[in-house]
Design a protein around this motif. Structure first.
Motif, PDB file in Angstrom:
ATOM      1  N   ALA A 356       0.822  -1.204   0.000  1.00  0.00           N
ATOM      2  CA  ALA A 356       0.000   0.000   0.000  1.00  0.00           C
ATOM      3  C   ALA A 356       0.859   1.259   0.000  1.00  0.00           C
ATOM      4  O   ALA A 356       1.983   1.273   0.528  1.00  0.00           O
ATOM      5  CB  ALA A 356      -0.933  -0.005   1.211  1.00  0.00           C
ATOM      6  N   THR A 357       0.316   2.346  -0.604  1.00  0.00           N
ATOM      7  CA  THR A 357       1.000   3.645  -0.615  1.00  0.00           C
ATOM      8  C   THR A 357       1.042   4.209   0.807  1.00  0.00           C
ATOM      9  O   THR A 357       0.011   4.267   1.493  1.00  0.00           O
ATOM     10  CB  THR A 357       0.277   4.619  -1.542  1.00  0.00           C
ATOM     11  N   THR A 358       2.230   4.597   1.246  1.00  0.00           N
ATOM     12  CA  THR A 358       2.394   5.109   2.607  1.00  0.00           C
ATOM     13  C   THR A 358       1.973   6.571   2.684  1.00  0.00           C
ATOM     14  O   THR A 358       2.356   7.399   1.853  1.00  0.00           O
ATOM     15  CB  THR A 358       3.857   4.969   3.051  1.00  0.00           C
ATOM     16  N   GLN A 392     -10.928  -3.655   8.399  1.00  0.00           N
ATOM     17  CA  GLN A 392     -11.915  -4.474   9.108  1.00  0.00           C
ATOM     18  C   GLN A 392     -13.250  -4.476   8.369  1.00  0.00           C
ATOM     19  O   GLN A 392     -13.901  -5.507   8.222  1.00  0.00           O
ATOM     20  CB  GLN A 392     -12.112  -3.967  10.541  1.00  0.00           C
ATOM     21  N   GLU A 393     -13.694  -3.279   7.880  1.00  0.00           N
ATOM     22  CA  GLU A 393     -14.956  -3.208   7.156  1.00  0.00           C
ATOM     23  C   GLU A 393     -14.862  -3.946   5.827  1.00  0.00           C
ATOM     24  O   GLU A 393     -15.817  -4.582   5.378  1.00  0.00           O
ATOM     25  CB  GLU A 393     -15.350  -1.742   6.921  1.00  0.00           C
ATOM     26  N   LEU A 394     -13.713  -3.870   5.169  1.00  0.00           N
ATOM     27  CA  LEU A 394     -13.518  -4.566   3.902  1.00  0.00           C
ATOM     28  C   LEU A 394     -13.670  -6.071   4.073  1.00  0.00           C
ATOM     29  O   LEU A 394     -14.254  -6.756   3.225  1.00  0.00           O
ATOM     30  CB  LEU A 394     -12.143  -4.231   3.325  1.00  0.00           C
ATOM     31  N   SER A 421      -4.176   5.775  12.087  1.00  0.00           N
ATOM     32  CA  SER A 421      -3.224   4.844  11.481  1.00  0.00           C
ATOM     33  C   SER A 421      -3.918   3.541  11.113  1.00  0.00           C
ATOM     34  O   SER A 421      -4.923   3.158  11.708  1.00  0.00           O
ATOM     35  CB  SER A 421      -2.062   4.559  12.439  1.00  0.00           C
ATOM     36  N   GLY A 422      -3.406   2.893  10.103  1.00  0.00           N
ATOM     37  CA  GLY A 422      -3.963   1.620   9.658  1.00  0.00           C
ATOM     38  C   GLY A 422      -3.961   1.516   8.146  1.00  0.00           C
ATOM     39  O   GLY A 422      -3.473   2.397   7.440  1.00  0.00           O
ATOM     40  N   VAL A 453      -1.577   4.381   6.516  1.00  0.00           N
ATOM     41  CA  VAL A 453      -1.351   5.589   7.295  1.00  0.00           C
ATOM     42  C   VAL A 453      -0.481   5.245   8.485  1.00  0.00           C
ATOM     43  O   VAL A 453      -0.786   4.320   9.250  1.00  0.00           O
ATOM     44  CB  VAL A 453      -2.685   6.211   7.759  1.00  0.00           C
ATOM     45  N   ILE A 454       0.634   5.971   8.624  1.00  0.00           N
ATOM     46  CA  ILE A 454       1.621   5.683   9.666  1.00  0.00           C
ATOM     47  C   ILE A 454       1.406   6.589  10.859  1.00  0.00           C
ATOM     48  O   ILE A 454       1.304   7.810  10.726  1.00  0.00           O
ATOM     49  CB  ILE A 454       3.046   5.869   9.122  1.00  0.00           C
ATOM     50  N   ALA A 455       1.339   6.019  12.070  1.00  0.00           N
ATOM     51  CA  ALA A 455       1.291   6.736  13.351  1.00  0.00           C
ATOM     52  C   ALA A 455       0.263   7.853  13.324  1.00  0.00           C
ATOM     53  O   ALA A 455       0.586   9.033  13.352  1.00  0.00           O
ATOM     54  CB  ALA A 455       2.650   7.302  13.704  1.00  0.00           C
TER      55      ALA A 455
END
Length: 481
Positions: A356-358, A392-394, A421-422, A453-455
Motif C-alpha cells: 500500500a502507498t504510505t 476491518q470493514e472490507l 493509522s492503519g 497511514v503511519i502513526a
C-alpha cells in the motif's frame, strides 16, 4: 499386453477392469484377430462386454482397437507378466495363486525365511521359485526332512577352540586334529563338555580329561559371510544371517525393498513417497504441512500465504485455495479491475493491498483522479465521492460503504494527523448524467487504491478539494485550486 483370462478387480486401480475373451492373441506377425473385451465387476467376470475388439500382432508388440467405455471407472488393463495377470474368481480382488505363491499379484513365498518349511533342525533350507529344498548338514544323512548321524570329533580352528584339562597339567591343542582311538571312551556330558579317558604314558595311572568345546563368534571376528545389509547372529557352532529392515533376501544376498512400490510405507494419503536405499521418505503435497506421515491442509487464506488480489475473496480448499473478485470488480481473483462505463484512474496510489502507498500523518498529502473518454454529450449533472474503507470493514462486508471523506471534486486533500493509522481501501466514484434533459442517461465508474497511514492516533478530519467544471472535452486531467 492385455490378459486373456479374468483378472482381479481393482487391477490397474480400476473398479471395473477389462480382459480379452474368446481366444488368445494372434501369434503370426501382422496377423489380426477379433475378440471380445469383458469387464470384471461385482459377481461376474463378464459383467459387461465390448465385442468386435481388433488385435494385431505387430511383430514384437500388440495393437488394440478398443471401444469407448460407458463409464469413467471402466479401464482396459495391461499386464506385465504371467504372475501380474493371475486368474481370479468372479467378483474377487485377489489372485488364485499356485502352490508356493501368494498375494496380488502372485509372488513366491520364501518358506525358509518365514519358517513355514518342514526341514529338519540339522538340515539347511534353500528357497526355490514356488517351493523349497532341504539338505542335511555335514555329519548327518537323510532326505532333509529327516536327518540322522553321529558326531565325528574333528576340531577345526576356524570354528572351535579345544583345551584338554587333566588333574596335573593342561594341554592346548591348536594345530592338529585329535582322533579318538577305538579302545578309548568319549562320553557326552552336560552342555558342551565331553569326557575323555586315555593312557598318556604307560607307567602313569589312567587319568581322566575333559574336552571343553568353546564356540567361536563368527559375527564378532568377521568370519561370517553375511551381506553388508544383513545382521549376523551367532549360534552354537554356527551363525545365521538376516537382512536388515528395508532389505529382503536370505541374509547372504540382500536387496533394497521399494516400500513406495509395494505400498508397505506409512506415508499419508496426501504425501509423496520416495524410495531410498534401505528406507523411504514421505513429503507432504504442496498445500499441506507435516512430516509426511501426518499431513494437514494449510489454510492459505487464514495464514495470508495466498496471492489473491486485495479486493478479492480467498476461499480455502483441500491442498489449495481459490480467489474470486468482489462485487463491482472483474478478473480472475489474482487480478481485479473495477467495473464502469468509462475509465477513471486515481493517480499515484497502489492497487496492491500488501504494498500500500504510505501516507505520513506528519505531512499533508494530495490525491487526484483522472476521468477520461466521456461521451461527446452535454454534462447535466455530476456526483463525485472519495470514500475511505477500513481493513476491518472490507473483510466484514461484500460491498462496504466506508466513510465519505470528500465530495464534488476529483482531488482529495488529506490534512496532517487527520486519518487514524492503519490500512485503508480508497475509492473514487463518479456518477454523470449526460445528454438532453428530456432523454438523458446516467454513467457510472470508479477506481480504487490502498494506503497505509503511519502513526495516526487521531480521528480523520478530511477537508475538501476543488470543484470541477464540465465542458465539451471528454478528458479531464487537472483541477482548479
Amino acid at each position: 499386453m492385455m490378459a486373456t483370462h479374468c483378472i482381479p478387480r481393482q487391477s490397474c486401480n480400476s473398479r471395473m477392469v477389462g480382459w480379452i475373451g474368446g481366444g488368445d492373441h494372434p501369434t503370426i506377425a501382422y496377423q489380426k484377430v477379433t475378440r471380445t473385451v469383458y469387464m470384471h465387476h461385482k459377481s461376474s467376470c463378464q459383467f459387461l462386454s465390448y465385442p468386435g475388439t481388433d488385435i494385431r500382432n505387430c511383430s514384437g508388440f500388440y495393437v488394440y482397437k478398443l471401444k469407448s467405455t460407458t463409464t469413467c471407472f471402466q479401464r482396459y488393463c495391461g499386464v506385465n507378466d504371467e504372475n501380474d495377470a493371475c486368474s481370479t474368481n468372479p467378483g474377487s480382488t485377489a489372485c488364485i495363486c499356485p502352490s508356493g505363491y501368494s498375494g496380488t499379484p502372485c509372488r513366491d513365498n520364501d518358506e525358509c525365511t518365514t519358517g513355514s518349511h518342514n526341514c529338519h533342525s540339522q538340515a539347511t533350507c534353500t528357497n526355490t521359485p514356488g517351493a523349497f529344498t532341504c539338505s542335511c548338514k555335514v555329519g548327518f544323512t537323510g532326505n532333509g526332512v529327516s536327518c540322522s548321524g553321529k558326531l565325528v570329533l574333528t576340531f577345526r580352528l576356524t570354528s572351535l577352540q579345544v583345551s584338554l584339562y587333566a588333574s596335573f597339567t593342561t594341554y592346548h591343542i591348536w594345530t592338529r586334529k585329535t582322533t579318538i582311538g577305538k579302545n578309548e571312551k568319549l562320553e557326552k556330558g552336560g552342555g558342551n563338555y565331553w569326557c575323555y579317558s586315555r593312557n598318556i604314558i604307560s607307567r602313569n595311572p589312567r587319568i581322566s580329561l575333559v574336552i571343553i568345546l568353546l564356540d567361536i563368534d563368527e559375527c564378532t571376528d568377521g568370519a561370517h559371510d553375511c551381506h553388508q545389509d544383513a545382521d549376523c547372529e551367532n549360534t552354537e557352532g554356527e551363525f545365521t544371517c538376516s537382512c536388515k529392515q528395508g532389505f529382503t533376501g536370505d541374509g547372504r544376498l540382500c536387496t533394497d525393498v521399494d516400500e513406495c512400490t509395494d505400498t508397505s510405507h506409512n506415508c499419508h494419503a496426501k504425501a509423496d513417497c520416495s524410495n531410498t536405499y534401505g528406507r523411504f521418505n514421505c513429503t507432504c503435497f504442496e498445500g499441506y504441512s507435516g512430516d509426511g506421515v501426518t499431513c494437514i491442509d494449510i489454510d492459505e487464506c487464514t495464514t495470508a500465504t495466498h496471492n489473491c488480489h486485495g479486493v478479492a475473496h480467498c476461499y480455502n480448499n483441500n491442498g489449495s485455495f481459490t480467489c474470486e473478485c468482489r462485487t463491482d470488480y472483474r478478473g480472475d481473483g489474482i487480478s481485479c479491475e473495477p467495473l464502469g462505463d468509462f475509465p477513471v484512474t486515481i493517480r499515484d496510489i497502489s492497487k496492491d493491498k500488501y504494498l500500500a502507498t504510505t501516507v505520513k500523518r506528519s505531512e499533508k498529502s494530495i490525491h487526484q483522479a483522472i476521468i477520461e473518454d466521456l461521451p461527446d454529450k452535454p454534462v447535466l449533472e455530476s456526483v463525485m465521492e472519495w470514500r475511505l474503507i477500513s481493513e476491518q470493514e472490507l473483510e466484514a462486508s461484500e460491498s462496504p460503504v466506508g466513510t465519505l471523506v470528500s465530495q464534488g471534486t476529483a482531488q482529495w486533500n488529506i490534512n496532517r494527523r487527520s486519518v487514524p493509522s492503519g490500512n485503508y481501501l480508497v475509492t473514487f466514484t463518479v456518477s454523470i448524467r449526460v445528454g438532453d434533459p428530456a432523454s438523458s442517461e446516467t454513467l457510472k465508474a470508479f477506481d480504487y487504491g490502498f494506503i497505509k497511514v503511519i502513526a495516526a492516533p487521531l480521528r480523520a478530519i478530511i477537508d475538501g478539494g476543488s470543484s470541477v467544471l464540465w465542458g465539451s472535452r471528454d478528458c479531464y486531467s487537472g483541477w482548479i485550486p
